[in-house]
Design a protein around this motif. Structure first.
Motif, PDB file in Angstrom:
ATOM      1  N   THR A 205       0.845  -1.193   0.000  1.00 14.65           N
ATOM      2  CA  THR A 205       0.000   0.000   0.000  1.00 14.65           C
ATOM      3  C   THR A 205       0.877   1.238   0.000  1.00 14.65           C
ATOM      4  OG1 THR A 205      -0.125   0.075   2.416  1.00 14.65           O
ATOM      5  CG2 THR A 205      -1.845  -1.181   1.261  1.00 14.65           C
ATOM      6  N   TRP A 206       0.303   2.325  -0.461  1.00 15.03           N
ATOM      7  CA  TRP A 206       1.021   3.608  -0.494  1.00 15.03           C
ATOM      8  C   TRP A 206      -0.006   4.713  -0.655  1.00 15.03           C
ATOM      9  CZ3 TRP A 206       2.583   6.856  -4.991  1.00 15.03           C
ATOM     10  CH2 TRP A 206       3.525   7.843  -4.640  1.00 15.03           C
ATOM     11  N   ARG A 207       0.275   5.829  -0.088  1.00 16.80           N
ATOM     12  CA  ARG A 207      -0.532   7.029  -0.336  1.00 16.80           C
ATOM     13  C   ARG A 207       0.407   8.211  -0.480  1.00 16.80           C
ATOM     14  NH1 ARG A 207      -4.327   7.878   4.847  1.00 16.80           N
ATOM     15  NH2 ARG A 207      -5.198   5.995   3.901  1.00 16.80           N
ATOM     16  N   ASN A 208      -0.001   9.166  -1.297  1.00 17.78           N
ATOM     17  CA  ASN A 208       0.853  10.323  -1.562  1.00 17.78           C
ATOM     18  C   ASN A 208      -0.033  11.556  -1.668  1.00 17.78           C
ATOM     19  OD1 ASN A 208       3.381  11.553  -2.087  1.00 17.78           O
ATOM     20  ND2 ASN A 208       2.928  11.598  -4.275  1.00 17.78           N
ATOM     21  N   ARG A 209      -0.475  12.022  -0.506  1.00 20.08           N
ATOM     22  CA  ARG A 209      -1.430  13.117  -0.475  1.00 20.08           C
ATOM     23  C   ARG A 209      -0.758  14.488  -0.400  1.00 20.08           C
ATOM     24  NH1 ARG A 209      -6.204  10.334   3.284  1.00 20.08           N
ATOM     25  NH2 ARG A 209      -6.493   8.531   1.877  1.00 20.08           N
ATOM     26  N   GLU A 210       0.568  14.480  -0.345  1.00 27.21           N
ATOM     27  CA  GLU A 210       1.332  15.723  -0.425  1.00 27.21           C
ATOM     28  C   GLU A 210       2.431  15.549  -1.467  1.00 27.21           C
ATOM     29  OE1 GLU A 210       2.739  16.858   3.396  1.00 27.21           O
ATOM     30  OE2 GLU A 210       0.738  17.082   4.261  1.00 27.21           O
ATOM     31  N   PRO A 211       2.047  15.491  -2.750  1.00 27.27           N
ATOM     32  CA  PRO A 211       3.033  15.248  -3.803  1.00 27.27           C
ATOM     33  C   PRO A 211       4.066  16.351  -3.896  1.00 27.27           C
ATOM     34  CG  PRO A 211       0.932  15.919  -4.737  1.00 27.27           C
ATOM     35  CD  PRO A 211       0.701  15.697  -3.283  1.00 27.27           C
ATOM     36  N   VAL A 212       5.246  15.979  -4.361  1.00 26.88           N
ATOM     37  CA  VAL A 212       6.331  16.941  -4.515  1.00 26.88           C
ATOM     38  C   VAL A 212       6.121  17.733  -5.798  1.00 26.88           C
ATOM     39  CG1 VAL A 212       7.908  15.405  -3.286  1.00 26.88           C
ATOM     40  CG2 VAL A 212       7.844  15.362  -5.797  1.00 26.88           C
ATOM     41  N   ASP A 213       6.806  18.840  -5.888  1.00 25.50           N
ATOM     42  CA  ASP A 213       6.786  19.652  -7.106  1.00 25.50           C
ATOM     43  C   ASP A 213       7.456  18.852  -8.226  1.00 25.50           C
ATOM     44  OD1 ASP A 213       7.180  21.472  -9.154  1.00 25.50           O
ATOM     45  OD2 ASP A 213       7.703  23.115  -7.816  1.00 25.50           O
ATOM     46  N   PRO A 214       6.794  18.677  -9.377  1.00 23.07           N
ATOM     47  CA  PRO A 214       7.417  17.904 -10.464  1.00 23.07           C
ATOM     48  C   PRO A 214       8.736  18.486 -10.925  1.00 23.07           C
ATOM     49  CG  PRO A 214       5.460  19.074 -11.237  1.00 23.07           C
ATOM     50  CD  PRO A 214       5.461  19.173  -9.747  1.00 23.07           C
ATOM     51  N   GLU A 215       8.931  19.805 -10.728  1.00 20.91           N
ATOM     52  CA  GLU A 215      10.189  20.417 -11.131  1.00 20.91           C
ATOM     53  C   GLU A 215      11.358  19.929 -10.275  1.00 20.91           C
ATOM     54  OE1 GLU A 215      10.791  22.237 -13.724  1.00 20.91           O
ATOM     55  OE2 GLU A 215       8.695  22.175 -14.347  1.00 20.91           O
ATOM     56  N   SER A 216      11.048  19.302  -9.147  1.00 21.98           N
ATOM     57  CA  SER A 216      12.122  18.791  -8.286  1.00 21.98           C
ATOM     58  C   SER A 216      12.643  17.443  -8.777  1.00 21.98           C
ATOM     59  CB  SER A 216      11.627  18.650  -6.840  1.00 21.98           C
ATOM     60  OG  SER A 216      10.650  17.622  -6.730  1.00 21.98           O
ATOM     61  N   LEU A 217      11.932  16.809  -9.707  1.00 26.94           N
ATOM     62  CA  LEU A 217      12.344  15.507 -10.240  1.00 26.94           C
ATOM     63  C   LEU A 217      13.124  15.741 -11.526  1.00 26.94           C
ATOM     64  CD1 LEU A 217       9.017  13.562  -9.657  1.00 26.94           C
ATOM     65  CD2 LEU A 217      10.961  13.802  -8.112  1.00 26.94           C
TER      66      LEU A 217
END
Length: 628
Positions: A205-217
């Motif tokens: 299981t996983w949840r990601n309700r505070e995604p990172v800024d895509p510019e950081s990837l």
């Protein structure tokens, strides 16, 4: 060197596209994945049923276009897709089912019920009705694979973007307890399950309700273990994957009389093994066009060589199998090698078949890799996307086997330009261009497909793009042979090209495949965004200029000499005046080893490029002499 943004990975089998990816604060996200649940029900022979449900909520009007449909792509011959549920869930809780007319099925098929020759993929698409901001699309399907990718085996790998909002994510693999498997997850929680009824269940299981800024990837290379994800495999090793592919492939590579006769014709009077292998490779590269699925579900066994020869077409498996058969016919041992053709330079600990998606050839006696699908690459070289990567050798497998990395100093451009400037600003010039390595391959490919009549007009058209009137000539060596060197000579006469008086930057005046200014400009990362890991490699660009000004002009200013060096990258620029003649020499010698550069290295590299850029923008200032 220029880092690119991370792109979402794919799993073996049907996968929903990355269009659902979104990031940032809730107010910035155009849409978000409310939940995604996936279950693999695996059978003892490796066949399986994949069930998946994904719910995507639309937050902004800009997302309506991308969210209005969802698709599954699968192999028609061994898979069957069924839509379990598809509906729009309105913000007020009303459910609107997708009507039958909103289903679209695109199938690649042969004539009169026959199987298609190169691809049997079908795409099933549903279009969600009455979709508006605040609504949620729900798509649930079941994909039944009657045959596995390799008999008796099941393997799957997937990773998820940390820049995507996932309210809840759940993955279950349910397999017979007798089916020996290994698995691993990264940044996901494993839910403990006890074997029951002869079955063994693994759940993450996983949840990601505070995604990172895509510019950081910022990483452009793909390392599946870098991001949240999982791998599950019944393969005990990568050697076993090579063996699973190699059995059927080797059976197809046995030369028959047609292959032996063809091999003799191609080899001709050659007697040395390397020359024979070169001729066979060049024939397959030139005569067998590249098409079809390479490695994937329903596409792991090469076609019969008679089919490949009759159609003069094949995918990577067919190319490698044909070349292996021709080499065998001439007494040269070779083996096929599985490799990843994307931006992947490492393989995960858990051996998963879909991590290798391309097939090339290895000749042990020459210690040489060859990829005949790269139709323009000379024998003894590899295309950049195959260099410096782990390979799975079908015969003689070694866990540490890798293709050779691109050699520092192999790719270079030497350019010499002479410009005779006329009193009215017209220019008479000559250019000498010498190329090696990938640059020569690229130039040969461009000129190989150019008619001589078009080449004769190239000088005129080149300057015409800048609104200038010009004429000139172009002479170059025969581009057809697959060689790693190429030379070109040009002369040009351009009317009123530069202002008088004025200033001009020192830059290529005609064709240049690797201008210093271009290399530097492409590798300037933003001050606001850190560089990421990327594929990389060195290059040498050497530019020499001779400017001859008329007696009616005087040189008012020259740029200053510059010399910089850092981590195997050196730049020098010299400016020397003799009367009204100016000699300029610029050299960017980048010996970056590659094939992968770290984020730290790329940041340092970009800083060096920033130090070089002011020199490239500096000008030679020239004025008209005052009348006596």
């Amino acid at each position: 060197m220029n880092p690119r943004q991370w792109a979402c990975g794919v799993a073996m089998g049907a996968v929903l596209g990355c269009g659902a990816a979104s990031a940032g604060e809730a107010g910035d996200r155009p849409l978000q994945i409310e939940h995604e649940n996936t279950t693999y029900l695996v059978n003892g022979d490796g066949s399986y049923v994949e069930s998946r449900e994904i719910a995507i909520k639309v937050l902004k009007e800009s997302a309506l276009e991308s969210a209005k449909d969802a698709s599954i792509t699968y192999s028609t011959s061994i898979q069957k897709a069924d839509v379990v549920a598809a509906y729009t869930l309105k913000a007020n809780g009303k459910k609107i089912e997708v009507p039958a007319g909103n289903f679209q099925v695109n199938t690649r098929s042969g004539q009169d019920g026959e199987s298609p020759i190169y691809s049997d993929q079908t795409t099933l698409t549903v279009v969600f009705p009455e979709l508006a901001v605040g609504d949620t699309t729900v798509f649930s399907y079941r994909l039944t694979a009657s045959k596995p990718m390799f008999d008796g085996h099941f393997s799957i790998i997937r990773s998820y973007s940390p820049a995507t909002y996932y309210g809840d994510l759940r993955v279950i693999v349910d397999a017979p307890e007798s089916l020996v498997a290994q698995h691993q997850a990264w940044q996901m929680k494993e839910v403990a399950k006890r074997p029951a009824n002869g079955r063994k269940v693994v759940e993450w299981t996983w949840r990601n309700r505070e995604p990172v800024d895509p510019e950081s990837l910022r990483d452009s290379t793909y390392n599946v273990e870098r991001y949240p994800g999982y791998a599950y495999s019944t393969f005990s090793s990568y050697a076993q994957i090579a063996q699973a592919y190699g059995g059927p492939a080797n059976a197809k590579a046995v030369p028959d009389e047609r292959i032996r006769t063809l091999a003799d014709e191609i080899a001709g009077d050659a007697t040395e093994p390397r020359e024979i292998a070169k001729r066979l490779y060049e024939w397959v590269s030139a005569q067998i066009s590249y098409a079809g699925n390479c490695i994937g579900l329903g596409a792991v066994v090469p076609r019969d060589l008679s089919v490949v020869l009759d159609n003069r077409m094949g995918d990577c498996k067919d190319h490698a199998t044909l070349l292996q058969a021709l080499l065998t016919a001439k007494g040269i041992d070779s083996t096929q090698a599985l490799i990843n053709a994307g931006e992947t330079y490492t393989l995960p600990k858990v051996p998963v078949a879909s991590m290798v998606n391309h097939v090339i050839t290895y000749i042990p006696s020459l210690d040489l890799y060859a990829d005949s699908t790269a139709a323009t690459v000379p024998f003894g070289s590899l295309p950049p996307n195959a260099a410096g990567k782990p390979v799975l050798l079908v015969a003689g497998h070694r866990d540490d086997a890798k293709t050779p990395a691109l050699q520092a100093g192999q790719d270079w451009q030497h350019m010499k330009t002479v410009l005779r400037i006329q009193p009215d600003g017209s220019v008479k010039g000559t250019l000498q261009l010498k190329l090696n390595g990938r640059l020569a391959v690229a130039a040969r490919n461009q000129f190989r497909n150019m008619d001589r009549a078009d080449a004769d007009k190239l000088v005129k058209r080149y300057f015409q793009q800048s609104g200038l009137k010009a004429q000139g000539t172009l002479v170059y060596e025969d581009p057809k042979p697959l060689l790693e060197h190429f030379t070109l000579d040009a002369s040009f006469d351009v009317e009123q090209m530069i202002p008088v008086p004025g200033g001009m930057e020192v830059e290529p005046w005609f064709i240049s495949l690797a201008p210093v200014s271009g290399i530097v400009g492409r590798n300037l990362s933003s001050d606001e965004q850190a560089a990421g890991e990327s594929s990389c490699g060195g290059i040498l660009s050497d530019e020499e200029y001779l400017f001859e000004f008329p007696e009616t002009m005087r040189i008012a200013a020259l740029p200053s000499n510059l010399s910089l060096e850092q981590s195997g990258v050196a730049y020098t620029a010299t400016y020397r005046q003799e009367a009204n003649r100016i000699h300029v020499k610029r050299t960017l010698n980048d010996r970056t080893p590659g094939p992968v550069c770290s984020a730290e290295y790329n940041a340092s590299y970009s800083q060096l490029m920033r130090k070089i850029m002011p020199d490239l923008r500096s000008q030679i200032i020239y004025l008209e002499k005052e009348a006596p």
